[in-house]
Design a protein around this motif. Structure first.
Motif, PDB file in Angstrom:
ATOM      1  N   TYR A   8      46.578  32.575  37.618  1.00  0.00           N
ATOM      2  CA  TYR A   8      46.760  33.684  36.663  1.00  0.00           C
ATOM      3  C   TYR A   8      47.470  35.027  37.137  1.00  0.00           C
TER       4      TYR A   8
ATOM      5  N   HIS B 256      45.595  39.713  32.715  1.00  0.00           N
ATOM      6  CA  HIS B 256      46.039  39.816  34.151  1.00  0.00           C
ATOM      7  C   HIS B 256      47.437  39.233  34.307  1.00  0.00           C
ATOM      8  N   GLN B 257      47.839  38.079  33.689  1.00  0.00           N
ATOM      9  CA  GLN B 257      49.202  37.600  33.740  1.00  0.00           C
ATOM     10  C   GLN B 257      50.386  38.280  33.097  1.00  0.00           C
TER      11      GLN B 257
ATOM     12  N   ARG C 124      40.755  37.949  30.245  1.00  0.00           N
ATOM     13  CA  ARG C 124      40.999  38.748  31.381  1.00  0.00           C
ATOM     14  C   ARG C 124      42.031  37.983  32.064  1.00  0.00           C
ATOM     15  N   HIS C 125      42.031  36.442  32.130  1.00  0.00           N
ATOM     16  CA  HIS C 125      43.217  36.106  33.024  1.00  0.00           C
ATOM     17  C   HIS C 125      44.604  36.243  32.210  1.00  0.00           C
ATOM     18  N   HIS C 126      44.611  36.128  30.839  1.00  0.00           N
ATOM     19  CA  HIS C 126      45.606  36.326  30.089  1.00  0.00           C
ATOM     20  C   HIS C 126      46.407  37.807  30.354  1.00  0.00           C
TER      21      HIS C 126
ATOM     22  N   GLU D 266      38.894  33.889  30.194  1.00  0.00           N
ATOM     23  CA  GLU D 266      40.280  33.509  29.431  1.00  0.00           C
ATOM     24  C   GLU D 266      40.971  34.901  29.234  1.00  0.00           C
TER      25      GLU D 266
ATOM     26  N   ASP E  20      35.729  38.036  38.119  1.00  0.00           N
ATOM     27  CA  ASP E  20      35.291  37.399  36.700  1.00  0.00           C
ATOM     28  C   ASP E  20      33.719  37.538  36.537  1.00  0.00           C
TER      29      ASP E  20
ATOM     30  N   LEU F 215      46.831  33.551  42.793  1.00  0.00           N
ATOM     31  CA  LEU F 215      46.141  33.053  41.610  1.00  0.00           C
ATOM     32  C   LEU F 215      46.571  32.396  40.711  1.00  0.00           C
TER      33      LEU F 215
ATOM     34  N   ASP G 201      42.010  41.788  42.968  1.00  0.00           N
ATOM     35  CA  ASP G 201      41.606  41.090  41.507  1.00  0.00           C
ATOM     36  C   ASP G 201      40.324  41.355  41.139  1.00  0.00           C
TER      37      ASP G 201
END
Ligand SMILES: [Zn+2]
Ligand SMILES: [Zn+2]
Length: 391
Positions: free
Chosen positions: A92, A24-25, A20-22, A18, A366, A90, A363
């Motif tokens: 994100y 990345h965004q 990492r996605h945040h 979570e 994960d 993606l 990317d």
């Protein structure tokens, strides 16, 4: 210990993904990592660590002190993104137009946060300290110098880092003793000639012809002055001159980069380049201004620390999953700067099938996050436990 450690990492894996996605965004360019740094500082604070912010820009540092005294290992992650428009579907995907985590620093930051959380829970069993260094501005080679000048390496006995690497399989790492990445420095040349009508070259000192000779002559530094076994790259990446096809301009501007794999050769390059540039210009009756900008040294992995990483890697991932990187890369990485302050090593963390770094479809994988955390934790624990691990 390994089982406990794995269970602890299992428990934080969803949260790491979570995070990492945040990140990345919400990528931020070099020297602008304000929100990323705030997130990092908040998370480290939640672990009960004393957090220093604004170190060398947006850098964040925290030291985990074990229950007993001992050595100090620093682990470094970089936080900045690149000026690239992401081209992915993606969920994100980057929300910042033209900015993207195309080098995986979102993954590096997440892994170091996960490492801090995991190790903080083991503080009672630790002898010695682990310093977590979150660095801004790696991509423009500037963050590490500032962090080190701010004293983040004071009292550090060794330093490690990783970089996610698409050409290496998931669950594998790449290690290398000695030179791993090149130095990177830049130069600028301004050639002053004499402008004239294109039809009357005898009235000119043509800076385009002189500049062309400079470009060619610089290549002889690589082919005829330096040892072929000691690689050097001299690239002139910019050559600007002229405004029209029928005018010989008065000046030309050239700029380039120099890469080396040894500090000795690195130190010799400014004088060599200056001599060639000034010599060629003088021979052509042109004058010149020359500037050389110091960048980052080569990444020279300490054999002892590299062995420690390889050994822990073999135990954790299996013998066949620790690959030796066959050749150093002529790319640069400012982790090299930390190695001026303490011995250390960087390794490559396999990301498996993903686009190359610095491309719009890259990317971070994960599933590699937990691999990075486990290796960092186990290397740290081994280093602190065993004063002779630097063998
Ligand atoms: Zn990069
Ligand atoms: Zn990078």
């Amino acid at each position: 210990m390994p089982d406990t450690l794995r269970r602890a990492i299992d428990a934080i894996e969803p949260e790491m993904i979570e995070t990492r996605h945040h990140l990345h965004q919400n990528p931020e360019l070099s020297f602008q990592e304000e929100k990323t740094a705030a997130l990092v500082a908040e998370r480290l604070g939640q672990l009960g660590l004393t957090v220093q912010t604004g170190v060398g820009g947006h850098g964040v540092v925290a030291t985990l002190q074990g229950a007993r005294p001992g050595r100090t290992l620093a682990i470094r992650a970089d936080m900045d993104a690149l000026p690239i428009q992401e081209q992915s579907r993606l969920p994100y995907c980057s929300r910042q137009p033209g900015v993207m985590h195309a080098c995986g620093h979102d993954g590096h930051t997440t892994i170091l946060l996960g490492t801090a959380k995991t190790l903080a829970a083991l503080r009672g069993e630790m002898a010695g300290n682990v310093r977590f260094i979150f660095q801004p501005a790696e991509e423009v080679v500037g963050g590490a110098h500032r962090m080190c000048e701010a004293g983040v390496m004071d009292g550090v006995d060794a330093v490690i880092a990783l970089h996610g690497w698409p050409q290496i399989g998931l669950g594998q790492i790449g290690v290398r003793s000695g030179a791993m990445m090149a130095s990177a420095e830049t130069f600028e040349i301004r050639i002053q000639g004499q402008g004239a009508h294109a039809a009357y070259p005898h009235l000119s000192v043509d800076p385009i012809v002189v500049g062309a000779q400079v470009v060619t002559a610089l290549q002889t530094l690589v082919s005829r002055e330096t040892d072929p076994n000691d690689p050097v790259v001299v690239t002139v990446g910019q050559f600007h001159a002229g405004t029209a096809y029928n005018i010989i301009p008065g000046t030309a501007h050239l700029a380039g980069t120099v890469r080396t794999l040894s500090n000795e050769t690195r130190r010799s390059m400014p004088d060599r380049i200056r001599r060639v540039v000034e010599g060629v210009c003088a021979a052509a009756r042109a004058s010149c201004e020359f500037a050389y900008h110091e960048g980052t040294p080569p990444v020279m992995n300490d054999p002892g620390i590299n062995n420690l990483i390889a050994e822990v890697g073999r135990e954790t991932l299996g013998e066949e999953n620790v690959l030796t990187i066959p050749h150093p890369s002529m790319g640069a990485e400012d982790f090299a700067v930390y190695l001026d302050y303490a011995p250390g090593a960087m390794f490559r963390l396999g990301l498996g099938e993903t686009a190359p770094i610095h491309t719009p479809t890259f990317d971070f994988e994960d599933r590699a996050l937990r691999v990075g955390v486990e290796l960092f934790c186990r290397v740290a624990l081994r280093f602190l436990d065993d004063p002779a691990s630097k063998r």
